[in-house]
Design a protein around this motif. Structure first.
Motif, PDB file in Angstrom:
ATOM      1  N   THR A   1      11.012  47.233  23.322  1.00 20.65           N
ATOM      2  CA  THR A   1      11.580  45.958  23.774  1.00 20.65           C
ATOM      3  C   THR A   1      10.866  45.437  25.017  1.00 20.65           C
ATOM      4  OG1 THR A   1      13.241  46.964  25.236  1.00 20.65           O
ATOM      5  CG2 THR A   1      13.855  46.645  22.914  1.00 20.65           C
ATOM      6  N   ALA A   2      10.014  46.266  25.633  1.00 20.85           N
ATOM      7  CA  ALA A   2       9.397  45.890  26.906  1.00 20.85           C
ATOM      8  C   ALA A   2       8.559  44.621  26.780  1.00 20.85           C
ATOM      9  CB  ALA A   2       8.537  47.027  27.430  1.00 20.85           C
ATOM     10  N   THR A   3       8.818  43.678  27.655  1.00 18.05           N
ATOM     11  CA  THR A   3       7.995  42.468  27.715  1.00 18.05           C
ATOM     12  C   THR A   3       6.576  42.813  28.137  1.00 18.05           C
ATOM     13  OG1 THR A   3       9.919  41.103  28.285  1.00 18.05           O
ATOM     14  CG2 THR A   3       7.739  40.212  28.829  1.00 18.05           C
ATOM     15  N   PHE A   4       6.450  43.701  29.108  1.00 22.84           N
ATOM     16  CA  PHE A   4       5.132  44.114  29.612  1.00 22.84           C
ATOM     17  C   PHE A   4       5.128  45.637  29.677  1.00 22.84           C
ATOM     18  CE2 PHE A   4       1.584  44.891  32.303  1.00 22.84           C
ATOM     19  CZ  PHE A   4       0.808  43.736  32.378  1.00 22.84           C
ATOM     20  N   ALA A   5       4.156  46.263  29.022  1.00 26.52           N
ATOM     21  CA  ALA A   5       4.063  47.723  29.000  1.00 26.52           C
ATOM     22  C   ALA A   5       2.671  48.150  29.451  1.00 26.52           C
ATOM     23  CB  ALA A   5       4.346  48.260  27.598  1.00 26.52           C
ATOM     24  N   ASN A   6       2.627  49.044  30.416  1.00 29.55           N
ATOM     25  CA  ASN A   6       1.360  49.612  30.853  1.00 29.55           C
ATOM     26  C   ASN A   6       1.255  51.054  30.391  1.00 29.55           C
ATOM     27  OD1 ASN A   6      -1.084  50.199  32.408  1.00 29.55           O
ATOM     28  ND2 ASN A   6       0.318  51.436  33.644  1.00 29.55           N
ATOM     29  N   GLU A   7       0.193  51.361  29.640  1.00 29.03           N
ATOM     30  CA  GLU A   7      -0.013  52.719  29.143  1.00 29.03           C
ATOM     31  C   GLU A   7      -1.320  53.318  29.663  1.00 29.03           C
ATOM     32  OE1 GLU A   7       0.260  52.370  24.891  1.00 29.03           O
ATOM     33  OE2 GLU A   7       2.410  51.911  24.938  1.00 29.03           O
ATOM     34  N   ALA A   8      -1.939  52.671  30.635  1.00 29.11           N
ATOM     35  CA  ALA A   8      -3.235  53.104  31.136  1.00 29.11           C
ATOM     36  C   ALA A   8      -3.156  53.561  32.588  1.00 29.11           C
ATOM     37  CB  ALA A   8      -4.251  51.972  31.010  1.00 29.11           C
ATOM     38  N   ALA A   9      -4.043  54.472  32.966  1.00 27.40           N
ATOM     39  CA  ALA A   9      -4.094  54.976  34.333  1.00 27.40           C
ATOM     40  C   ALA A   9      -4.690  53.933  35.265  1.00 27.40           C
ATOM     41  CB  ALA A   9      -4.923  56.254  34.384  1.00 27.40           C
ATOM     42  N   GLY A  10      -4.256  54.002  36.532  1.00 27.23           N
ATOM     43  CA  GLY A  10      -4.863  53.163  37.561  1.00 27.23           C
ATOM     44  C   GLY A  10      -4.459  51.706  37.522  1.00 27.23           C
ATOM     45  N   PHE A  11      -3.286  51.398  36.990  1.00 23.72           N
ATOM     46  CA  PHE A  11      -2.844  50.006  36.880  1.00 23.72           C
ATOM     47  C   PHE A  11      -2.250  49.525  38.205  1.00 23.72           C
ATOM     48  CE2 PHE A  11       0.724  47.061  36.005  1.00 23.72           C
ATOM     49  CZ  PHE A  11       0.009  46.004  35.456  1.00 23.72           C
ATOM     50  N   ILE A  12      -2.597  48.295  38.593  1.00 22.34           N
ATOM     51  CA  ILE A  12      -2.051  47.661  39.795  1.00 22.34           C
ATOM     52  C   ILE A  12      -1.606  46.253  39.429  1.00 22.34           C
ATOM     53  CG2 ILE A  12      -2.467  46.979  42.193  1.00 22.34           C
ATOM     54  CD1 ILE A  12      -4.880  48.870  42.191  1.00 22.34           C
ATOM     55  N   ALA A  13      -0.436  45.852  39.943  1.00 24.63           N
ATOM     56  CA  ALA A  13       0.040  44.480  39.723  1.00 24.63           C
ATOM     57  C   ALA A  13       0.551  43.915  41.034  1.00 24.63           C
ATOM     58  CB  ALA A  13       1.139  44.452  38.674  1.00 24.63           C
ATOM     59  N   ARG A  14       0.328  42.621  41.217  1.00 19.79           N
ATOM     60  CA  ARG A  14       0.863  41.951  42.394  1.00 19.79           C
ATOM     61  C   ARG A  14       1.188  40.496  42.074  1.00 19.79           C
ATOM     62  NH1 ARG A  14      -1.235  41.581  48.699  1.00 19.79           N
ATOM     63  NH2 ARG A  14       0.461  40.222  49.351  1.00 19.79           N
ATOM     64  N   GLY A  15       2.320  40.016  42.619  1.00 17.78           N
ATOM     65  CA  GLY A  15       2.657  38.603  42.562  1.00 17.78           C
ATOM     66  C   GLY A  15       3.014  38.087  41.186  1.00 17.78           C
ATOM     67  N   ILE A  16       3.736  38.904  40.401  1.00 18.15           N
ATOM     68  CA  ILE A  16       4.096  38.513  39.034  1.00 18.15           C
ATOM     69  C   ILE A  16       5.579  38.807  38.804  1.00 18.15           C
ATOM     70  CG2 ILE A  16       3.705  38.977  36.574  1.00 18.15           C
ATOM     71  CD1 ILE A  16       0.845  39.703  37.226  1.00 18.15           C
ATOM     72  N   THR A  17       6.232  37.965  38.023  1.00 17.21           N
ATOM     73  CA  THR A  17       7.585  38.223  37.547  1.00 17.21           C
ATOM     74  C   THR A  17       7.513  38.732  36.116  1.00 17.21           C
ATOM     75  OG1 THR A  17       8.672  36.580  38.958  1.00 17.21           O
ATOM     76  CG2 THR A  17       9.806  37.180  36.928  1.00 17.21           C
ATOM     77  N   PHE A  18       8.116  39.900  35.876  1.00 15.51           N
ATOM     78  CA  PHE A  18       8.223  40.471  34.532  1.00 15.51           C
ATOM     79  C   PHE A  18       9.682  40.327  34.109  1.00 15.51           C
ATOM     80  CE2 PHE A  18       4.972  42.800  36.898  1.00 15.51           C
ATOM     81  CZ  PHE A  18       3.865  42.665  36.069  1.00 15.51           C
ATOM     82  N   SER A  19       9.930  39.634  33.013  1.00 12.97           N
ATOM     83  CA  SER A  19      11.307  39.286  32.660  1.00 12.97           C
ATOM     84  C   SER A  19      11.632  39.593  31.199  1.00 12.97           C
ATOM     85  CB  SER A  19      11.543  37.794  32.926  1.00 12.97           C
ATOM     86  OG  SER A  19      12.820  37.383  32.491  1.00 12.97           O
ATOM     87  N   ASN A  20      12.863  40.009  30.967  1.00 12.33           N
ATOM     88  CA  ASN A  20      13.399  40.075  29.607  1.00 12.33           C
ATOM     89  C   ASN A  20      14.678  39.247  29.606  1.00 12.33           C
ATOM     90  OD1 ASN A  20      14.791  40.833  27.161  1.00 12.33           O
ATOM     91  ND2 ASN A  20      13.374  42.560  27.013  1.00 12.33           N
ATOM     92  N   GLU A  21      14.673  38.181  28.819  1.00 13.75           N
ATOM     93  CA  GLU A  21      15.760  37.206  28.837  1.00 13.75           C
ATOM     94  C   GLU A  21      16.779  37.421  27.730  1.00 13.75           C
ATOM     95  OE1 GLU A  21      13.560  33.559  28.608  1.00 13.75           O
ATOM     96  OE2 GLU A  21      13.330  33.432  30.789  1.00 13.75           O
ATOM     97  N   ALA A  22      16.852  38.632  27.181  1.00 18.38           N
ATOM     98  CA  ALA A  22      17.809  38.900  26.095  1.00 18.38           C
ATOM     99  C   ALA A  22      19.249  38.779  26.562  1.00 18.38           C
ATOM    100  CB  ALA A  22      17.561  40.290  25.520  1.00 18.38           C
ATOM    101  N   GLY A  23      19.490  38.945  27.868  1.00 18.69           N
ATOM    102  CA  GLY A  23      20.847  38.843  28.393  1.00 18.69           C
ATOM    103  C   GLY A  23      21.637  40.117  28.172  1.00 18.69           C
ATOM    104  N   PRO A  24      22.836  40.201  28.730  1.00 17.31           N
ATOM    105  CA  PRO A  24      23.636  41.427  28.599  1.00 17.31           C
ATOM    106  C   PRO A  24      24.003  41.758  27.161  1.00 17.31           C
ATOM    107  CG  PRO A  24      24.948  39.651  29.550  1.00 17.31           C
ATOM    108  CD  PRO A  24      23.525  39.175  29.540  1.00 17.31           C
ATOM    109  N   GLN A  25      24.108  40.759  26.310  1.00 15.67           N
ATOM    110  CA  GLN A  25      24.450  40.996  24.912  1.00 15.67           C
ATOM    111  C   GLN A  25      23.305  41.675  24.153  1.00 15.67           C
ATOM    112  OE1 GLN A  25      24.146  38.053  26.360  1.00 15.67           O
ATOM    113  NE2 GLN A  25      22.693  36.788  25.184  1.00 15.67           N
TER     114      GLN A  25
END
Length: 570
Positions: free
Chosen positions: A337-361
């Motif tokens: 279900t992950a919107t963004f998935a990292n499976e690699a070594a040495g990953f860096i992220a900055r200044g991004i919104t990662f969102s899943n909008e499915a809601g509580p339901q």
């Protein structure tokens, strides 16, 4: 999870029998009596090492060949443990390949079986990395990199249990469990053996120098004497970053990215996935991706060969990656279900919104999932409800981030530290509760667990008016050996006085470890914490120091001698 078992008298006798058989075999090779004293250490070594494990018979068998060598070194013994585990993991992978599920009839279990195959591929990779590490190290280097080796071994075991967790059909699960029994036991043993590597090295008369032996007390003392810097590392970046990475994060506008992503067509790519595909496999340098402001509705998966990616955006709320995949409505397995998935070594992220909008339901609906080792996220926002942030495996560091959710919204089986961040609790469905964390550590000596350090835990604007009507807890234990530490953080008034919630239908609260240290705010009082948590503690500074990045992630050992100041402790 394959449970721990008590070793019976019969099992112990079997172990002794194997060890004696090894010695007799060596004697039968015609060695003279004058060499007898040199054989005794080998037998004692096997006994001493296997005493650390839960599966002693499997351990003795894995060390049988090296025990015949009177001149074997510590590296030889550790190498034998890793090689034996690798051989069995390969057999487990073959056994898993024989379990076939018709996708058209049962897509959920079909995907779960495929995940198992991928997990064993990951396990093979980490074991091969471990073999290279051990083979290329002397005892000093091996001791210095013990934490790294432990993290890899812990992940190998977690790959096994996560495989089984995802399979819902009992027949398929039983088939996989039977086919992976040996590798499960050996990987469990490997964790316990590597965790005690300093003690094993002493059996070979190797004793670390004072400079190498960094203790929790030393870290705590150093932190106390430098309390004026306790909230920030000197430049705000994780301690394993070298000068190049620090420059990239400090002034991203001053660099030339390898790929630019823009919705309006002003970049080379219009999707993040396309830019990631342009990264060379097994990339040794830093591949830089700039994602311009915009809303990117796509599922992004960084595969394990896309190493050393640095991705940055225009800031929280401006560069947004979003999706709606979920288990509750769509019946998609949690990790997928992950919107963004990292499976690699040495990953860096900055200044991004990662969102899943499915809601509580949507129930389980992940915004961000990370598997790759040495992942670092800065100035990012992770937004969802249930299961927002999945620190699935290996070492991860989060700094100056925002994390939103409701139930178990920070969860996983990795080694994660979240520092100087804001954790925002949302409004769940009627009659639901909120739990900030759900750690999945499985072996007490393993490297994994979750640390929340110097953060704020607060309600969002929709929960705030009814915050006392919705039970909100710091967390609950996903597994029997879960480890969660909340320290030097501000806890809002809506945190329940009992602090920690039982995992329904389990006895996990009897053996898990939930610790608090130096917290502040109205939710930080500990005199009414849940008494059913047998191992809950309000810990002191010396024990808390073990959970700072310097020791919990061994960050100080990863920092090259750059002259850049950094903080190991509080």
């Amino acid at each position: 999870m394959v449970g721990k078992i008590a070793i019976s008298v019969v099992s112990v006798l079997l172990v002794v029998g194997i060890i004696v058989g090894v010695v007799v075999m060596v004697n039968s090779n015609g060695d003279s009596d004058s060499k007898q004293p040199h054989r005794m250490p080998s037998m004692k070594m096997v006994t001493s090492i296997c005493e650390l494990t839960n599966y002693k018979q499997a351990c003795a068998g894995s060390l049988e060949s090296v025990a015949k060598n009177d001149t074997a070194s510590a590296n030889d013994y550790i190498l034998a443990v890793v090689v034996a585990t690798l051989n069995e993991v390969k057999k487990s992978s073959e056994a898993t390949s024989k379990v076939v599920v018709d996708k058209a009839i049962d897509e959920l279990n079909h995907v779960a079986i495929q995940d198992c195959k991928d997990f064993f591929d990951y396990a093979v990779d980490k074991l091969e990395d471990s073999i290279s590490l051990v083979s290329g190290s002397n005892m000093q280097n091996l001791e210095e990199r013990a934490h790294e080796l432990l993290s890899w071994m812990t992940a190998v075991y977690a790959f096994h249990t996560t495989c089984l967790d995802q399979i819902q059909n009992p027949d398929y699960k039983s088939a996989i469990q039977n086919g992976t029994l040996n590798s499960t036991q050996l990987s469990h043993n490997a964790v316990n053996i590597v965790a005690e590597l300093p003690q094993i090295l002493k059996l070979f008369n190797y004793h670390p120098t004072l400079e190498q032996n960094i203790t929790a007390e030393a870290v705590a003392s150093a932190a106390t004497s430098h309390h004026h810097r306790r909230r920030l590392m000197s430049d705000g970046y994780p301690t394993w970053f070298g000068p190049a990475e620090r420059k990239l994060l400090a002034r991203p506008r001053a660099i030339v990215p390898n790929a630019v992503v823009a919705k309006d067509g002003s970049g080379r790519f219009k999707s993040i996935s396309a830019a990631i595909a342009a990264c060379p496999d097994n990339n040794k340098g830093r591949f830089i991706i700039y994602v311009k402001a915009g809303i990117y509705q796509e599922q992004v998966i960084i595969k394990k060969k896309k190493t050393n990616i640095f991705i940055y955006g225009d800031g929280i709320g401006r560069t947004i990656v979003t999706g709606r995949r979920n288990f509750g409505i769509m019946k998609i397995g949690t990790m997928h279900t992950a919107t963004f998935a990292n499976e690699a070594a040495g990953f860096i992220a900055r200044g991004i919104t990662f969102s899943n909008e499915a809601g509580p339901q949507g129930h389980q609906a992940v915004a961000f999932r990370s598997v790759g080792d040495k992942a670092a996220m800065f100035d990012c926002s992770f937004e969802g409800h249930q299961d927002t942030l999945y620190y699935q495996f290996l070492r991860q560091f989060y700094r100056n981030c925002r994390i939103y959710g409701t139930i178990d919204f920070i969860f996983g089986k990795g080694d994660a530290v979240i520092q100087d961040s804001e954790i925002v609790v949302r409004r769940p469905l009627p009659k639901q509760f909120n739990t900030v964390t759900a750690d999945g550590r499985e072996i007490p000596r393993g490297s994994n667990g979750l640390v929340i350090h110097n953060c704020r835990i607060i309600p969002d604007k929709f929960l705030y008016p009814i915050r006392f009507q919705v039970p909100t807890y710091l967390g609950r234990p996903w597994t029997r050996e879960a480890l969660t530490v909340v320290m030097q953080s501000e806890l809002g008034d809506f945190i329940r006085p009992e602090g920690w919630k039982l995992w329904d239908g389990s006895q996990n609260h009897r053996s898990c470890e939930m610790y608090e240290f130096g917290n502040r705010g109205p939710g930080a009082r500990t005199d009414r914490r849940n008494k059913e948590f047998a191992r809950f503690k309000v810990i002191g500074p010396n024990q808390a120091a073990k959970y700072t990045p310097g020791l919990f992630l061994a960050a100080g050992q990863w920092l090259p001698q750059t002259g850049v100041p950094f903080r190991l402790g509080f």
